[in-house]
Design an enzyme around this catalytic site. Sequence first.
Site, PDB file in Angstrom:
ATOM      1  N   LYS A  35       0.638  -1.078   0.194  1.00  0.00           N
ATOM      2  CA  LYS A  35      -0.213  -0.165   0.051  1.00  0.00           C
ATOM      3  C   LYS A  35       1.418   1.321  -0.099  1.00  0.00           C
ATOM      4  CE  LYS A  35      -4.095  -1.783   1.764  1.00  0.00           C
ATOM      5  NZ  LYS A  35      -5.653  -1.340   3.084  1.00  0.00           N
TER       6      LYS A  35
ATOM      7  N   LYS B  31      -6.496  -9.819  -5.725  1.00  0.00           N
ATOM      8  CA  LYS B  31      -8.130  -9.873  -4.975  1.00  0.00           C
ATOM      9  C   LYS B  31      -9.324  -9.264  -4.982  1.00  0.00           C
ATOM     10  CE  LYS B  31      -9.514 -11.330  -0.464  1.00  0.00           C
ATOM     11  NZ  LYS B  31      -8.832 -10.357   0.558  1.00  0.00           N
TER      12      LYS B  31
ATOM     13  N   LYS C 270     -12.656  -3.630  -3.106  1.00  0.00           N
ATOM     14  CA  LYS C 270     -13.526  -2.812  -3.432  1.00  0.00           C
ATOM     15  C   LYS C 270     -13.116  -1.418  -3.600  1.00  0.00           C
ATOM     16  CE  LYS C 270     -14.989  -3.274   1.701  1.00  0.00           C
ATOM     17  NZ  LYS C 270     -13.590  -3.765   2.782  1.00  0.00           N
TER      18      LYS C 270
END
Length: 332
Positions: free
Chosen positions: A111, A194, A197
Amino acid sequence: MATVLSAIQTTNQLHLGNYLGALKNWIPYQDEHRCFFFLVDLHAITVPQDPQALAENTLISAATYLACGLDPQKSTLFVQSAVPEHAELAWVLTCHSSMGELSRMTQFKDKSSKHGAHIPTGLFLYPVLMAADILLYQAKYVPVGDDQKQHLELARDIAGRMNQQYQKNLFTIPEPMIQKVGARIMSLANPDAKMSKSDPQAGATIFLTDSAKDIEKKFKRAVTDSGSVITDGDVSAGIKNLFSIQAACLGKTPEQVHAGYVGRQYGYLKVETAEIVNQVLEPIRTQTAQILADKGQLLAILDDGATRARETARETLNAVYNSVGFIRKSTL
Ligand code: TRP
């Protein structure tokens, strides 16, 4: 009764991966365990959020929890920021963690690499806050995706360290529960990543509130490979993902689903997967809308959940504060 605890971020609406990999599997725990299921908005703001969207996504996600079958009579359901003990314990845990161990977290590395020179400090401390979420409730079992295993390991390390330093039973040492089928639903646009959202790619994510038409469209466009007929040997990641999705919806193994498609065209697999997913999501979609129609009641349920959560959380936090030497009236 052992405690089961899990949570999902409120960075967007919940998606098919959240349902098949998490929510659906939490439901049965409610009858045999003491359960805490919540929505983590403190974690959500580790990256910039639009305030209005955050509030809206939190409410919709809470409604989705209920629509999926989480029962406020059986489980404690709440929003993380309504229980200030999470942030309070996180600070104490921060002071019992090291820069080295937090720097090794692969999710932080992934991230933070997207943030150039300005890495939000919250991203670095994210796993400590997650440890606080878990340790506050003395959770024994924590159902999570395998990408969260390392964070669980950190929670175990900090808990063990503090138990040794202060008192043996300060914290229960939590265990990850990683399920197999449905645990890793992949993006429809990039089956190597994966389902997420916050995936910006169009059609990558099936949201639980998507219309039947949108779901059909997204599956029709799902990325597979250059082939057209399903063979009985190895298949590409995209095809495998559709098998997994069907398997999780139908309670079969991906191999069983595969066997039924050998010799058939990709197109059938896509259309039939969309149909199966729609059958599963239709009642959830309807229920979510009904629950959202009465926001007052929804907020009352969350409020009640937070009140109950705080009783347990405060008990742990008091023990921690006593252990580290913070004085209060109850110390006398
Ligand atoms: N980090 C988890 C995820 O992204 C969400 C989370 C936050 C969580 N706190 C938790 C999961 C506590 C389990 C227990 O999936």
